[in-house]
Design an enzyme around this catalytic site. Structure first.
Site, mmCIF file in Angstrom:
data_model
loop_
_atom_site.group_PDB
_atom_site.id
_atom_site.type_symbol
_atom_site.label_atom_id
_atom_site.label_comp_id
_atom_site.label_asym_id
_atom_site.label_seq_id
_atom_site.Cartn_x
_atom_site.Cartn_y
_atom_site.Cartn_z
ATOM 1 N N HIS A 69 1.269 -1.385 -0.187
ATOM 2 C CA HIS A 69 0.554 0.195 0.019
ATOM 3 C C HIS A 69 0.630 1.162 0.125
ATOM 4 O O HIS A 69 0.548 2.402 0.682
ATOM 5 C CB HIS A 69 -1.237 0.155 0.951
ATOM 6 C CG HIS A 69 -1.982 -0.766 1.305
ATOM 7 N ND1 HIS A 69 -2.484 -1.455 0.443
ATOM 8 C CD2 HIS A 69 -2.398 -1.633 2.113
ATOM 9 C CE1 HIS A 69 -3.284 -2.600 0.061
ATOM 10 N NE2 HIS A 69 -3.539 -2.609 1.555
ATOM 11 N N HIS B 24 -9.901 1.751 0.670
ATOM 12 C CA HIS B 24 -9.725 0.415 1.866
ATOM 13 C C HIS B 24 -10.667 0.174 3.210
ATOM 14 O O HIS B 24 -10.430 -0.107 3.862
ATOM 15 C CB HIS B 24 -8.221 0.132 2.456
ATOM 16 C CG HIS B 24 -7.753 -1.447 2.959
ATOM 17 N ND1 HIS B 24 -8.195 -1.746 3.147
ATOM 18 C CD2 HIS B 24 -7.212 -1.736 1.961
ATOM 19 C CE1 HIS B 24 -7.846 -2.894 3.809
ATOM 20 N NE2 HIS B 24 -6.648 -3.115 3.067
ATOM 21 N N GLU C 31 -11.114 -4.373 -2.606
ATOM 22 C CA GLU C 31 -10.568 -3.264 -2.578
ATOM 23 C C GLU C 31 -10.095 -3.621 -4.076
ATOM 24 O O GLU C 31 -9.552 -3.991 -4.992
ATOM 25 C CB GLU C 31 -9.609 -2.945 -2.290
ATOM 26 C CG GLU C 31 -8.682 -3.345 -0.899
ATOM 27 C CD GLU C 31 -7.921 -3.657 -0.150
ATOM 28 O OE1 GLU C 31 -7.046 -3.141 -0.562
ATOM 29 O OE2 GLU C 31 -8.004 -4.927 0.554
#
Length: 355
Positions: free
Chosen positions: A111, A185, A319
Site C-alpha cells: 500500500h 480500503h 478493494e
C-alpha cells in the site's frame, strides 16, 4: 465519535476540525446516504445507509480513537497509494532503471510503503450539485517519495449521489515515468459497524479467474480459473459457507480478475448483501481487479466507533485495483504512468435494499 446518524439537510458538505484526523467533512441527502470523510489519509470514516425499513446505520468500520489510524487501524477507510497492494521485495524496474521502495516487516512493499498516502494530510474542497455532494481531496507526492520516481499530483473525489450511490474517482499526473495504483480500503458490515461479524452476509464476485499467492501474499503464478475452487463466487454465496471451503485457510486476501472491458467503462465487480437488514451494495469499477479481504486477522485490538472490539470477520474490504506485483509481471495490465498522460480510475458503490 458518535456512531448515531447525523442529520442530513441535503445542503453543501459541512466542515469541522477533528483532532488526529485533520478535517472532518459530512455530506449526504435526506433519507439516503450520509458520509463522513477525514482528510488524514483521505479516509472514509463513516457511511450511514438506510435498511429495508428506512432506518440508517453506519456500515463502515473505523476506530473509536482516530489516532489509531497511525498504528493498528492504519488502512481503515483510507486512500492507499502510490501503489495499492504488494510489490515483491519493494523492487521494480522502469526502462533501464531499478527502483527500491520502503518495505514493511515481511520485506515487501504494501500500500505504498511505510509512509503511504494513508498517513498524509490531504487538502480538501467541497463539491455540491443537485445530484451529487461531497469532497475533492488533493495531494502532491514528491519525486523519491517512498522510492517512487517523479512528482505525482493526485486528486480523489468522494461523492454521495441522490440515487444512493457513493462514487470514488481518482486522477493523477506525473513529470517522470512512475507507477500508480490507487484504491479505497474501507471495511464494510451491512448489518452495521460493531454489530458482530459478516458471516451472515452473502457475497458474489464477477470473476472467472483469481491470482494465487504464496505465504507472503505475493502472486505465485499465472491467473487460475475459479471453477471448482474456494474462489468461485460467481453466484451469491453465504460468507460462512464460502470460508468453510477447503483452500481459503479461513479467510480471503486475494485478487480476483474481472472480465475485460473497454478502458473507462464501469463493470460490476462484486455484490455484498446482508439478508438481516436488506442492505445490498453493488461494486462497479473501471479497474481490472478487486482484492477481497475478509479480515481474518482482526484480533480485537482495535476498538470500533460503537465501542465494540473488531474481531475476525468484523467487516470485509472489496478493494478495486490493478493486480498485486504487476510491475514485475509484464503479462498483467500495466500500472505505469507517463508524463503527458493522466491516470484515471472510478469506483461506484450502489446501495439498494431487499425485501
Amino acid at each position: 465519535m458518535n456512531p448515531s446518524s447525523p442529520t442530513s439537510t441535503g445542503g453543501p458538505p459541512v466542515r469541522e476540525l477533528c483532532p488526529d484526523a485533520g478535517e472532518r467533512w459530512t455530506f449526504g441527502f435526506p433519507g439516503g446516504l450520509t458520509a463522513e470523510v477525514h482528510t488524514r489519509g483521505a479516509r472514509l470514516h463513516a457511511l450511514w445507509v438506510p435498511d429495508r425499513h428506512g432506518t440508517p446505520a453506519d456500515v463502515v468500520l473505523s476506530p473509536r480513537d482516530p489516532a489509531l489510524t497511525a498504528t493498528t487501524a492504519r488502512y481503515f477507510g483510507s486512500t492507499v497509494g502510490r501503489y495499492a497492494n504488494r510489490i515483491a521485495h519493494g523492487r521494480f524496474s522502469l526502462g533501464t532503471e531499478t527502483y527500491r521502495l520502503t518495505t514493511q516487516e515481511d520485506g515487501h512493499s504494501l500500500h505504498g510503503g511505510t509512509d503511504g498516502f494513508d498517513t498524509r494530510l490531504w487538502e480538501a474542497e467541497s463539491v455540491h450539485t443537485p445530484e451529487w455532494t461531497g469532497v475533492l481531496l488533493h495531494l502532491r507526492s514528491p519525486d523519491g517519495d517512498q522510492g517512487f520516481p517523479g512528482n505525482l499530483d493526485v486528486t480523489v473525489s468522494c461523492l454521495v449521489g441522490r440515487e444512493d450511490e457513493l462514487a470514488f474517482s481518482y486522477a493523477a499526473v506525473t513529470d517522470a515515468p512512475t507507477l500508480v495504483n490507487l484504491t479505497n480500503h474501507a471495511y464494510f458490515n451491512l448489518e452495521g459497524e460493531g454489530s458482530g461479524d459478516i458471516l451472515g452476509h452473502e457475497l458474489a464476485v464477477d470473476a472467472s479467474h483469481y491470482t494465487p499467492v504464496d505465504a507472503d501474499l505475493i502472486p505465485s503464478g499465472d491467473h487460475l480459473p475459479v471453477a471448482g475452487t474456494a474462489f468461485d463466487l460467481r453466484r451469491p454465496l453465504g460468507i460462512a459457507e464460502a470460508l468453510a471451503r477447503p483452500g481459503t485457510d479461513g479467510g480471503y486476501d486475494h485478487n480476483f480478475v474481472l472480465s475485460p472491458r473497454a478502458d473507462g467503462v464501469l463493470r460490476r465487480a462484486a455484490v455484498l448483501h446482508a439478508p438481516a437488514t436488506g442492505r445490498r451494495m453493488e461494486v462497479l469499477t473501471t479497474e481490472p481487479g478487486v482484492q477481497v479481504y475478509s479480515a481474518g486477522q482482526f484480533d480485537g485490538t482495535v476498538l470500533g466507533k460503537s465501542g465494540t472490539p473488531y474481531r475476525a470477520g468484523a467487516g470485509i474490504a472489496l478493494e478495486t485495483q490493478h493486480f498485486p506485483d504487476s510491475p514485475n509481471r509484464p503479462d498483467d495490465p500495466s500500472t505505469v504512468l507517463l508524463p503527458g498522460d493522466e491516470y484515471r480510475s472510478r469506483t461506484v458503490l450502489r446501495f439498494r435494499t431487499s425485501a
